[in-house]
Design a protein around this motif. Sequence first.
Motif, PDB file in Angstrom:
ATOM      1  N   PRO A 196       0.832  -1.211   0.000  1.00 33.50           N
ATOM      2  CA  PRO A 196       0.000   0.000   0.000  1.00 33.50           C
ATOM      3  C   PRO A 196       0.864   1.257   0.000  1.00 33.50           C
ATOM      4  O   PRO A 196       1.912   1.303   0.646  1.00 33.50           O
ATOM      5  N   ASN A 197       0.414   2.283  -0.739  1.00 34.19           N
ATOM      6  CA  ASN A 197       1.092   3.579  -0.716  1.00 34.19           C
ATOM      7  C   ASN A 197       0.133   4.629  -0.148  1.00 34.19           C
ATOM      8  O   ASN A 197      -0.944   4.301   0.352  1.00 34.19           O
ATOM      9  N   ALA A 198       0.520   5.878  -0.241  1.00 35.24           N
ATOM     10  CA  ALA A 198      -0.297   6.955   0.329  1.00 35.24           C
ATOM     11  C   ALA A 198      -1.699   6.956  -0.276  1.00 35.24           C
ATOM     12  O   ALA A 198      -2.700   7.142   0.430  1.00 35.24           O
ATOM     13  N   SER A 199      -1.786   6.732  -1.575  1.00 39.89           N
ATOM     14  CA  SER A 199      -3.083   6.715  -2.253  1.00 39.89           C
ATOM     15  C   SER A 199      -3.974   5.596  -1.711  1.00 39.89           C
ATOM     16  O   SER A 199      -5.192   5.781  -1.548  1.00 39.89           O
ATOM     17  N   SER A 200      -3.385   4.446  -1.421  1.00 35.94           N
ATOM     18  CA  SER A 200      -4.148   3.313  -0.884  1.00 35.94           C
ATOM     19  C   SER A 200      -4.800   3.694   0.435  1.00 35.94           C
ATOM     20  O   SER A 200      -6.004   3.442   0.650  1.00 35.94           O
ATOM     21  N   TYR A 201      -4.015   4.299   1.322  1.00 34.22           N
ATOM     22  CA  TYR A 201      -4.533   4.658   2.639  1.00 34.22           C
ATOM     23  C   TYR A 201      -5.570   5.783   2.555  1.00 34.22           C
ATOM     24  O   TYR A 201      -6.578   5.767   3.264  1.00 34.22           O
ATOM     25  N   LYS A 202      -5.345   6.741   1.670  1.00 35.94           N
ATOM     26  CA  LYS A 202      -6.326   7.827   1.529  1.00 35.94           C
ATOM     27  C   LYS A 202      -7.668   7.290   1.044  1.00 35.94           C
ATOM     28  O   LYS A 202      -8.732   7.687   1.547  1.00 35.94           O
ATOM     29  N   THR A 203      -7.618   6.389   0.071  1.00 35.22           N
ATOM     30  CA  THR A 203      -8.853   5.810  -0.457  1.00 35.22           C
ATOM     31  C   THR A 203      -9.591   5.035   0.621  1.00 35.22           C
ATOM     32  O   THR A 203     -10.816   5.150   0.766  1.00 35.22           O
ATOM     33  N   ALA A 204      -8.844   4.258   1.398  1.00 36.82           N
ATOM     34  CA  ALA A 204      -9.453   3.448   2.459  1.00 36.82           C
ATOM     35  C   ALA A 204     -10.094   4.334   3.531  1.00 36.82           C
ATOM     36  O   ALA A 204     -11.229   4.092   3.964  1.00 36.82           O
ATOM     37  N   ILE A 205      -9.396   5.380   3.938  1.00 34.00           N
ATOM     38  CA  ILE A 205      -9.917   6.272   4.977  1.00 34.00           C
ATOM     39  C   ILE A 205     -11.160   7.010   4.489  1.00 34.00           C
ATOM     40  O   ILE A 205     -12.161   7.112   5.203  1.00 34.00           O
ATOM     41  N   ALA A 206     -11.100   7.513   3.260  1.00 38.90           N
ATOM     42  CA  ALA A 206     -12.257   8.231   2.703  1.00 38.90           C
ATOM     43  C   ALA A 206     -13.468   7.316   2.603  1.00 38.90           C
ATOM     44  O   ALA A 206     -14.610   7.744   2.834  1.00 38.90           O
ATOM     45  N   ALA A 207     -13.241   6.040   2.270  1.00 42.62           N
ATOM     46  CA  ALA A 207     -14.352   5.084   2.183  1.00 42.62           C
ATOM     47  C   ALA A 207     -14.969   4.834   3.551  1.00 42.62           C
ATOM     48  O   ALA A 207     -16.196   4.726   3.690  1.00 42.62           O
ATOM     49  N   LEU A 208     -14.136   4.747   4.578  1.00 43.14           N
ATOM     50  CA  LEU A 208     -14.648   4.567   5.945  1.00 43.14           C
ATOM     51  C   LEU A 208     -15.495   5.762   6.366  1.00 43.14           C
ATOM     52  O   LEU A 208     -16.560   5.607   6.981  1.00 43.14           O
ATOM     53  N   VAL A 209     -15.032   6.959   6.031  1.00 40.68           N
ATOM     54  CA  VAL A 209     -15.794   8.171   6.356  1.00 40.68           C
ATOM     55  C   VAL A 209     -17.127   8.166   5.626  1.00 40.68           C
ATOM     56  O   VAL A 209     -18.177   8.468   6.201  1.00 40.68           O
ATOM     57  N   LYS A 210     -17.093   7.803   4.342  1.00 42.73           N
ATOM     58  CA  LYS A 210     -18.305   7.814   3.524  1.00 42.73           C
ATOM     59  C   LYS A 210     -19.378   6.895   4.086  1.00 42.73           C
ATOM     60  O   LYS A 210     -20.557   7.266   4.179  1.00 42.73           O
ATOM     61  N   GLN A 211     -18.998   5.679   4.464  1.00 45.85           N
ATOM     62  CA  GLN A 211     -19.982   4.682   4.868  1.00 45.85           C
ATOM     63  C   GLN A 211     -20.299   4.702   6.361  1.00 45.85           C
ATOM     64  O   GLN A 211     -21.425   4.398   6.757  1.00 45.85           O
ATOM     65  N   ARG A 212     -19.309   5.082   7.198  1.00 42.73           N
ATOM     66  CA  ARG A 212     -19.514   4.916   8.641  1.00 42.73           C
ATOM     67  C   ARG A 212     -19.328   6.187   9.456  1.00 42.73           C
ATOM     68  O   ARG A 212     -19.591   6.203  10.654  1.00 42.73           O
ATOM     69  N   GLY A 213     -18.853   7.258   8.809  1.00 40.92           N
ATOM     70  CA  GLY A 213     -18.746   8.533   9.500  1.00 40.92           C
ATOM     71  C   GLY A 213     -17.940   8.466  10.773  1.00 40.92           C
ATOM     72  O   GLY A 213     -16.903   7.796  10.850  1.00 40.92           O
ATOM     73  N   SER A 214     -18.411   9.136  11.801  1.00 41.24           N
ATOM     74  CA  SER A 214     -17.673   9.227  13.064  1.00 41.24           C
ATOM     75  C   SER A 214     -17.563   7.886  13.775  1.00 41.24           C
ATOM     76  O   SER A 214     -16.703   7.702  14.640  1.00 41.24           O
ATOM     77  N   GLU A 215     -18.428   6.920  13.417  1.00 38.80           N
ATOM     78  CA  GLU A 215     -18.338   5.593  14.041  1.00 38.80           C
ATOM     79  C   GLU A 215     -17.004   4.917  13.720  1.00 38.80           C
ATOM     80  O   GLU A 215     -16.577   4.018  14.455  1.00 38.80           O
ATOM     81  N   ALA A 216     -16.381   5.340  12.620  1.00 33.62           N
ATOM     82  CA  ALA A 216     -15.125   4.708  12.192  1.00 33.62           C
ATOM     83  C   ALA A 216     -13.898   5.488  12.655  1.00 33.62           C
ATOM     84  O   ALA A 216     -12.783   5.188  12.221  1.00 33.62           O
ATOM     85  N   THR A 217     -14.077   6.452  13.550  1.00 30.98           N
ATOM     86  CA  THR A 217     -12.961   7.328  13.934  1.00 30.98           C
ATOM     87  C   THR A 217     -11.752   6.552  14.426  1.00 30.98           C
ATOM     88  O   THR A 217     -10.611   6.822  14.011  1.00 30.98           O
ATOM     89  N   ASN A 218     -11.958   5.580  15.312  1.00 34.26           N
ATOM     90  CA  ASN A 218     -10.820   4.819  15.858  1.00 34.26           C
ATOM     91  C   ASN A 218     -10.104   4.032  14.762  1.00 34.26           C
ATOM     92  O   ASN A 218      -8.866   3.992  14.726  1.00 34.26           O
ATOM     93  N   SER A 219     -10.876   3.417  13.871  1.00 30.49           N
ATOM     94  CA  SER A 219     -10.270   2.664  12.763  1.00 30.49           C
ATOM     95  C   SER A 219      -9.482   3.597  11.846  1.00 30.49           C
ATOM     96  O   SER A 219      -8.408   3.236  11.345  1.00 30.49           O
ATOM     97  N   ILE A 220     -10.008   4.801  11.646  1.00 31.18           N
ATOM     98  CA  ILE A 220      -9.338   5.782  10.789  1.00 31.18           C
ATOM     99  C   ILE A 220      -8.014   6.219  11.415  1.00 31.18           C
ATOM    100  O   ILE A 220      -6.980   6.293  10.729  1.00 31.18           O
ATOM    101  N   LEU A 221      -8.028   6.503  12.706  1.00 33.06           N
ATOM    102  CA  LEU A 221      -6.782   6.894  13.382  1.00 33.06           C
ATOM    103  C   LEU A 221      -5.765   5.756  13.333  1.00 33.06           C
ATOM    104  O   LEU A 221      -4.562   6.003  13.155  1.00 33.06           O
ATOM    105  N   ASP A 222      -6.230   4.509  13.448  1.00 29.65           N
ATOM    106  CA  ASP A 222      -5.317   3.358  13.347  1.00 29.65           C
ATOM    107  C   ASP A 222      -4.670   3.313  11.962  1.00 29.65           C
ATOM    108  O   ASP A 222      -3.466   3.034  11.828  1.00 29.65           O
ATOM    109  N   LEU A 223      -5.464   3.590  10.921  1.00 24.64           N
ATOM    110  CA  LEU A 223      -4.916   3.581   9.561  1.00 24.64           C
ATOM    111  C   LEU A 223      -3.904   4.703   9.360  1.00 24.64           C
ATOM    112  O   LEU A 223      -2.875   4.508   8.686  1.00 24.64           O
ATOM    113  N   VAL A 224      -4.172   5.869   9.936  1.00 19.78           N
ATOM    114  CA  VAL A 224      -3.219   6.982   9.832  1.00 19.78           C
ATOM    115  C   VAL A 224      -1.892   6.590  10.472  1.00 19.78           C
ATOM    116  O   VAL A 224      -0.817   6.812   9.889  1.00 19.78           O
TER     117      VAL A 224
END
Length: 491
Positions: free
Chosen positions: A162-190
């Motif tokens: 995975p590169n920077a683009s991979s992680y950005k796409t994954a994080i944006a998808a989590l935001v799109k579908q799960r919003g603030s419920e995915a905050t912890n998962s998003i911080l883990d990905l960062v």
Amino acid sequence: LISAYSRQKPPNPLLAQAYFDKLEQLYERSRNEQIKPDIYSYGTLLNAWAKTGDAKRAEEILRTMHENYKSDPTNSVKPNTLCFNEVLYAWAKSSDRASAGRAEMILQLMEDMAAAGNVDVKPETRTYNFVLLAWANSDPQESPDRIMDILELMKEDETAKPNASSYKTAIAALVKQRGSEATNSILDLVHEAYESIPWQIDNQFFASLFYLMCKSNNQAAASVAETIVDDLKTTTLIDIDLETRVYNSLINCWSKSGERMAPTRAEEILQAMYEDYKNNNNELVKPNVATFTSVIDAWAKSHDPHAGEKGEEWIDRMIKWGVAPNVLTYTAAIQCYGRSNRADKTFRAVQMLKRMKEVIDSTERAEQGVVGAYNAVMNAAEFTTKGNLEEAFRVACLMFDEVRSSDDIAPDDVTYGTFMGVISELMPSSELRNEMIALVFKRCCSDGQLSPVVVKKFQEASDRELYLELMGEARAHSIPPSWKRNVKAKQ
């Protein structure tokens, strides 16, 4: 020529295809190896179709390549990873509901072919990124789970990490579908991204990440982005000094969030940036013209009855702080008035336009896209519902004529669509109204600015007989190319 039509904005795959077909015909007649279509020719053609999201056409070309190579490998071009990637890109951009599943099937085919010994089609990081994007752009609730599975597969592949683009796409998808419920998962990905590819996780990464999060249309995007910023400022695991562009992107997230608190929060972030810059001499977070413009834009989108005054207030303040407003800043301020419910909003919008013209010369205005400011004034007139409606109509006519007669600027599709809206809203049904609508429509077609939005406005403004007479066999989805040749793709 194929490459030129692929790169132009918007791309023209029909002409790219036409010249590719001519190239093939010339080769078939002459058998001159110097003009034989090569892998670059096919890749460029596929890219032209991919950019328009016509995945079925792109896949058809790839299938033909594959069949030709199987029947005659000596004289045919062998599809490689680049060709497959272009088709995956097409599916990622496609609006087809089956796009993610189709991208998965193509990925599986590539993996099977590579496992069978065809290393020319081995998936790479870019391959997986297009599949990730196809899932991110689709609606199924299972999208985030599948995206996380694909990330895991990439981590196990030494040649497709995975590169920077991979992680950005994954994080944006989590935001799109799960919003603030995915905050912890998003911080883990960062944190995971920084740990694995720290050289790619910089200010540009977060600025573009927040932009993608905005496009998710999830109202929680701004609050999630702010949580990421707060984490970056406090964690000891990531060493990044945040810059103005990250905060600008964060403010933009709030601006587009639709939250009632958005303009206030945007102001607070700007104020904090300014204080850090002044009190700590922190040049990294010095507010620039984009910062102020985003704050004013937040007020414009708020529909607050006092948004117009707020827009002017921030223009005055930025000048006081040594930052010169540009055309986009004044346009946002015009929109603050235009989107309000004030009876005098058209007058106020015109005054702001005049103020801009006093400080920014015509050449600079043209370079900065000043037509948007005129469109904003006409938009204010279009939605004037109280006060002097005749004056609002007169102002809109003056704006339209000024744009049409100017040597420095030219009307775009928004200009024509907005002016048709003005006629529709502010003129009673009559023969004169039909004549004006017909004239504007013909000018629009002549200028090559007939977009689907203009067609919709035209249909709303005209009676059925006039609409059918001028549109003929054309419809919004089948506009003649010459009528829309200068329409610019919206970002």
